[in-house]
Write a protein that holds these residues in place. Structure first.
Motif, PDB file in Angstrom:
ATOM      1  N   UNK B  53     -51.367  81.489  31.305  1.00 23.39           N
ATOM      2  CA  UNK B  53     -52.750  81.707  30.882  1.00 23.39           C
ATOM      3  C   UNK B  53     -52.874  82.205  29.445  1.00 23.39           C
ATOM      4  N   UNK B  54     -52.072  83.220  29.087  1.00 18.34           N
ATOM      5  CA  UNK B  54     -52.189  83.817  27.755  1.00 18.34           C
ATOM      6  C   UNK B  54     -51.937  82.761  26.670  1.00 18.34           C
ATOM      7  N   UNK B  55     -50.907  81.950  26.885  1.00 15.51           N
ATOM      8  CA  UNK B  55     -50.568  80.932  25.888  1.00 15.51           C
ATOM      9  C   UNK B  55     -51.669  79.881  25.797  1.00 15.51           C
ATOM     10  N   UNK B  56     -52.235  79.528  26.960  1.00 16.72           N
ATOM     11  CA  UNK B  56     -53.337  78.565  26.944  1.00 16.72           C
ATOM     12  C   UNK B  56     -54.529  79.120  26.161  1.00 16.72           C
ATOM     13  N   UNK B  57     -54.810  80.417  26.366  1.00 16.63           N
ATOM     14  CA  UNK B  57     -55.921  81.029  25.631  1.00 16.63           C
ATOM     15  C   UNK B  57     -55.692  80.973  24.132  1.00 16.63           C
ATOM     16  N   UNK B  58     -54.459  81.276  23.738  1.00 16.12           N
ATOM     17  CA  UNK B  58     -54.146  81.261  22.305  1.00 16.12           C
ATOM     18  C   UNK B  58     -54.417  79.865  21.734  1.00 16.12           C
TER      19      UNK B  58
END
Lengths: 246, 221
Positions: B53-58
């Protein structure tokens, strides 16, 4: 004769996709050089069971022991297990951007780091074995379905697996091409390869299988030698299934 | 206002060394920025499909910023922002600005083409004992890249034409050369059309290059 080695042992295997309980308390063993055929209606869980055996699907519960070793997908290297367990798919899944030869040498050179010249030599003898030596430099798009599937078998064999899994290997083929793939599989069985085969080819099951397993609704309903299971099924569900397809 | 054909032809010929140099600058801006943008695009495409999730948000945030603001603003922000932090030339501000901008679009192109490769390909690789990155690098990406080529070619052309905005931070690339000549001669129309000729030639050559690569990669069809 000593008892054959146990290659696959599955105990109380359970698998769900969300709310859908696909495999229910599956117990199942495969001995060395045994050919086990899984039959059952679509949706009965036979493909899922097969895919659990090389961890393409991860179990929810229970044990899967391959050649005496239980693997924990969280800690252990699944790639190590997969190298021992070859898989052939319904839709072949050849690499379309690579030639037939490149398809076969890909994993040996990349995973096992075998020298390319040696891998090519082995690949050629495998292609010879499946009758496609002359297609080595063609791309998969040039092959018929039956040829593609035989290349896929050669590709899986190139890793020198101890067990081969076949997931409906002839279901996507034109009827006239089924025979050549089954012949290759028979050859393999004769050489003593341990095989688990999901198929609707009852003739193949009867002729080649050491054991036939009938699945229904995520459970193993009945298993036995082909003659016994096909001619004298004990369970009513098995009888119904067999009479619906034969 | 009308165009004198003879005057236009003379201008085209007389200015050839100035515009050759300007075209070379356009080419360098485009080539270097696209080259960097391909890596940026691949990087953010992989973040987007990482299932983390975090990487997708970035990745989504980056694409949100790039798509939501004009390129000219981005180039100026890079120009004033970067020259404040480090001694960096106008050329590199423009190049990095263009790379930052094109990277977002290329990320979406790559993401789409990677996701268009059937999951059977991934399963085939994994079932042979190849790990995730081997399968991605050897099996998925080569096929995805091929599928990405037509939209990538399109993006390269957009990138080439967008490099004209570098004129606004003082680079004498094709459009910059045209406006300079226009100001000097009070004849903007002639020089803008001269610049158009150069852009047409470059876009044409780029189109040829892309279709050449497409044909080469079609060997397996």
């Amino acid at each position: 004769m000593s008892e054959a080695r146990e290659m696959i042992r599955v105990e109380k295997l359970n698998k769900s996709f969300g709310d859908l309980h696909v495999l229910k308390d599956i117990d199942f063993t495969v001995k060395e050089s045994e050919v086990v055929v899984l039959i059952g209606a679509s949706g009965s869980g036979k493909s899922t069971l097969l895919r659990c055996l090389n961890y393409l699907e991860l179990k929810n519960d229970g044990k899967i022991i391959i050649e005496g070793k239980e693997t924990d997908p969280k800690r252990d290297d699944l790639n190590k297990v997969r190298q021992k367990v070859g898989m052939v798919f319904q839709h072949f899944n050849l690499f379309p951007h690579k030639t037939v030869l490149e398809n076969v040498i890909e994993a040996p050179t990349q995973v096992k780091k075998i020298k390319k010249s040696q891998a090519i030599e082995e690949a050629k003898s495998l292609l010879n074995k499946v009758g496609l030596a002359d297609k080595a430099d063609d791309y998969p798009s040039r092959l018929s379905g039956g040829q593609k599937q035989r290349v896929a078998i050669a590709r899986a064999l190139a890793m020198k697996p101890d067990i081969m899994l076949f997931d409906e290997p002839t279901s996507a083929l034109d009827p006239e091409l089924v025979g050549e793939v089954l012949a290759t599989m028979k050859e393999l069985a004769k050489e003593g390869m341990t095989m688990v085969v999901v198929t609707h080819e009852m003739g193949f099951a009867r002729e080649v299988a050491d054991k036939v397993v009938y699945m229904h609704d995520g459970r193993i309903v009945e298993e036995g030698e082909p003659n016994q299971l096909f001619d004298h099924p004990q369970e009513q569900r098995t009888q119904e299934f067999l009479s619906s397809i034969l | 206002m009308y165009l004198n054909i003879i005057k236009f032809g003379e201008a085209l010929i007389e200015s050839r060394s100035l515009f050759a140099e300007a075209a070379w600058l356009t080419l360098k801006l485009t080539a270097i920025s696209i080259f960097i943008a391909i890596f940026i695009g691949l990087f953010f495409a992989l973040l987007k499909i990482s299932n983390i999730k975090v990487l997708e948000w970035i990745a989504n945030f980056y694409i949100f910023i790039v798509r939501g603001t004009p390129l000219i603003v981005q180039i100026f922000v890079f120009y004033y922002g970067l020259t404040e932090i480090a001694m960096i030339s106008g050329f590199w501000s423009a190049t990095l600005g263009l790379a930052f901008h094109n990277g977002a679009y290329i990320a979406e192109i790559f993401r789409g083409s990677i996701q268009s490769i059937g999951k059977g390909q991934n399963e085939a690789g994994r079932s042979l004992g190849m790990n995730r990155s081997q399968t991605m690098k050897r099996i998925i990406l080569p096929q995805a890249f091929r599928r990405a080529l037509p939209p990538l070619g399109n993006q390269f052309i957009i990138g080439l034409k967008d490099s004209s905005l570098a004129a606004f931070i003082g680079l004498t690339e094709i459009f910059g050369a045209a406006t300079t000549m226009g100001a000097n001669t009070f004849d903007y129309m002639t020089w803008l059309l001269v610049s158009a000729v150069y852009y047409l030639i470059l876009v044409f050559l780029l189109t040829l290059l892309v279709s050449f690569v497409e044909k080469k990669m079609a060997a397996s069809d």
